[in-house]
Design a protein around this motif. Structure first.
Motif, short mmCIF file in Angstrom:
data_model
loop_
_atom_site.label_atom_id
_atom_site.label_comp_id
_atom_site.label_asym_id
_atom_site.label_seq_id
_atom_site.Cartn_x
_atom_site.Cartn_y
_atom_site.Cartn_z
N SER A 131 0.84 -1.20 0.00
CA SER A 131 0.00 0.00 0.00
C SER A 131 0.87 1.25 0.00
O SER A 131 0.55 2.24 -0.66
CB SER A 131 -0.91 0.01 1.24
OG SER A 131 -1.69 -1.16 1.26
N ASP A 154 -7.71 -4.61 -2.22
CA ASP A 154 -7.52 -5.24 -0.92
C ASP A 154 -8.80 -5.09 -0.10
O ASP A 154 -9.12 -4.00 0.37
CB ASP A 154 -6.34 -4.59 -0.20
CG ASP A 154 -5.98 -5.32 1.08
OD1 ASP A 154 -6.77 -6.20 1.49
OD2 ASP A 154 -4.93 -5.03 1.66
N ASN A 232 -3.37 -1.77 -6.19
CA ASN A 232 -2.95 -2.39 -4.94
C ASN A 232 -3.70 -3.72 -4.77
O ASN A 232 -4.86 -3.83 -5.14
CB ASN A 232 -3.28 -1.47 -3.76
CG ASN A 232 -2.79 -2.02 -2.44
OD1 ASN A 232 -1.70 -2.61 -2.37
ND2 ASN A 232 -3.57 -1.86 -1.39
MG LIG Z 1 -1.74 -3.03 2.00
#
Ligand SMILES: [Mg+2]
Ligand SMILES: Nc1ncnc2c1ncn2[C@@H]1O[C@H](COP(=O)(O)OP(=O)(O)OP(=O)(O)O)[C@@H](O)[C@H]1O
Length: 428
Positions: A131, A154, A232
């Protein structure tokens, strides 16, 4: 004569050489909120790609783990209780900057050729700084006047919307030093669980939908199209988790995969990815701190609180009653049946993406409910994005109503709600 202020015992000054970083963690005593104030006194410095303004106080709260990096040297001042505070000479920042430079080259090329910019995806096990690297690359891109798209897949520790969702966002300015990227109109899809393995069929379905819509939006925004996207992912990289990574790469037409820390994963991807996809191995920063499962739960909770109340408790959520008869609540995924019991031509997997009506009652108490943009079940509800979330704070069976916490005033913009497994106790 002296003009020095009397120094608090918790005040520390650090002189940093070029290419070094100050790492610190704010103390996290149980049930107590600590605050640390950081100021840049001279030189230049940045936190995860966002430049600091000289003499401006920046506040960090209990549990924060921060690195202040300098390319040319600086002096920093820290006030407050830190668990650790040290200057590190070894950092992977030069390598991360090289990645940014390579992406910038691709963006220039895409402008010259009128093509889509680079789609970069960041993968790796948990706690390797995925991240953080996304944030750094996005910040460098906007500082280079780009408008990249940030995609967060995520469902556990994501930065867009609440846990249990995936989303995409056009990034137009660097993230705040002590908060995330500003969110005007994020595109959000409901998954409903913080574990991507809880329903793989559903996860892959919502990833495909988000991928299609993100690609469409890029095509319709020239600036974003040339800037590309940064994706991500979550830290589940084995078994089905690995297959989800392959699926994501395909759904988002990834051009570059940045693998943090794990060589095995890197080698698997080199083996399985087509030649057109560049796979790069990057070391993790020694500063990334492992998080306990409690701190993961805490940060998920903080994320939901932030959704309703804002980062600095500056939003006032609304609370109102909703009649059971005014809404329809569904969950996604029926209990799985063995293939032999399924109607002809249906697979167990289809069952996992089926809408199942939920009778409103105590079972929804404290749960988040996604407010779908779909107006009826005849629409493809699962592949439709959501307007936002409410949290059920009370259920009154006698009156057949529930009280919800909502970022928007009443009424609900739509009446088709999707039950999330994510729960939140409103302690305000
Ligand atoms: Mg992360
Ligand atoms: N260089 C650094 N120095 C100090 N702390 C850092 C550094 N880089 C990252 N961190 C901190 O380490 C923590 C974990 O980093 P991050 O969230 O980026 O990892 P992740 O791989 O995304 O984890 P997850 O698998 O949970 O998603 C964060 O609190 C972040 O602020």
């Amino acid at each position: 004569m002296t003009d020095a202020k009397p120094k608090d015992s918790s005040e520390q000054e650090f002189k940093l050489e070029p290419d070094t970083e100050l790492r610190f963690e704010v103390e996290n005593p149980d049930n107590k909120s600590e605050k640390v104030v950081l100021e840049l006194k001279s030189g230049n410095a940045e936190i995860f790609g966002t430049e600091l303004v000289k003499d401006k106080p920046y506040f960090f709260w209990s549990g924060a783990k921060v690195a202040v990096f300098t390319w040319h040297g600086c002096t920093l001042e820290l006030k407050g209780k830190t668990d650790v505070a040290y200057v590190a000479k070894e950092t992977p920042m030069v390598m991360y900057l090289n990645v940014h430079a390579a992406l910038e080259e691709e963006r220039k090329k895409s402008e010259a050729e009128g093509k889509r910019g680079p789609i970069a995806m960041i993968v790796g096990p948990t706690d390797v700084g995925k991240s953080t690297l996304c944030k750094i690359l996005l910040n460098y891109a906007v500082r280079a006047t780009r408008r990249p798209i940030f995609v967060d897949l995520d469902v556990g520790q994501g930065q867009i919307s609440v846990p249990g969702t995936i989303g995409a966002l056009l990034v137009e300015r660097p993230s705040g030093v002590d908060e995330g990227f500003s969110q005007l109109a994020p595109l959000v899809y409901h998954y409903g669980n913080n574990n991507p393995g809880a329903n793989t069929a559903l996860y892959n379905t919502v990833v495909t939908s988000l991928g299609e819509v993100t690609m469409d939006r890029m095509r319709s925004n020239k600036k974003a199209n040339h800037s590309g996207a940064i994706i991500n992912t979550c830290g589940w990289v084995k078994g089905d988790g690995y297959h989800q990574i392959l699926h994501i790469a395909q759904a988002f037409e990834a051009d570059v995969i940045l693998v943090l820390d794990q060589e095995r994963l890197y080698n698997e991807l080199v083996r399985d990815m087509p030649d057109s996809v560049r796979t790069l191995f990057l070391p993790k920063s020694g500063g990334v701190v492992e998080r306990t499962s409690k701190s993961r739960i805490d940060s998920r909770d903080a994320r939901v609180r932030e959704y309703f109340y804002g980062t600095k408790t500056n939003l006032y959520p609304h609370s109102f009653d909703v009649k059971f008869s005014d809404v329809r609540i569904y969950k996604i995924g029926a209990p799985s049946l063995p293939d032999s019991c399924m109607p002809l031509g249906m697979k167990a997997e289809d069952n996992m993406t089926k809408l199942v009506q939920v009778t409103p009652g105590m079972s929804v108490l404290n749960h988040l409910l996604a407010v779908s943009f779909a107006t009826g079940v005849e629409e493809d509800v699962i592949r439709t994005n959501v307007a936002g979330f409410v949290c059920v704070t009370e259920v009154d069976m006698d009156r057949q109503t529930m009280t919800v916490l909502s970022p928007q005033p009443r009424p609900l913009p739509q009446t088709l709600l999707l039950l999330s497994e994510i729960q939140f106790m409103d302690s305000h």
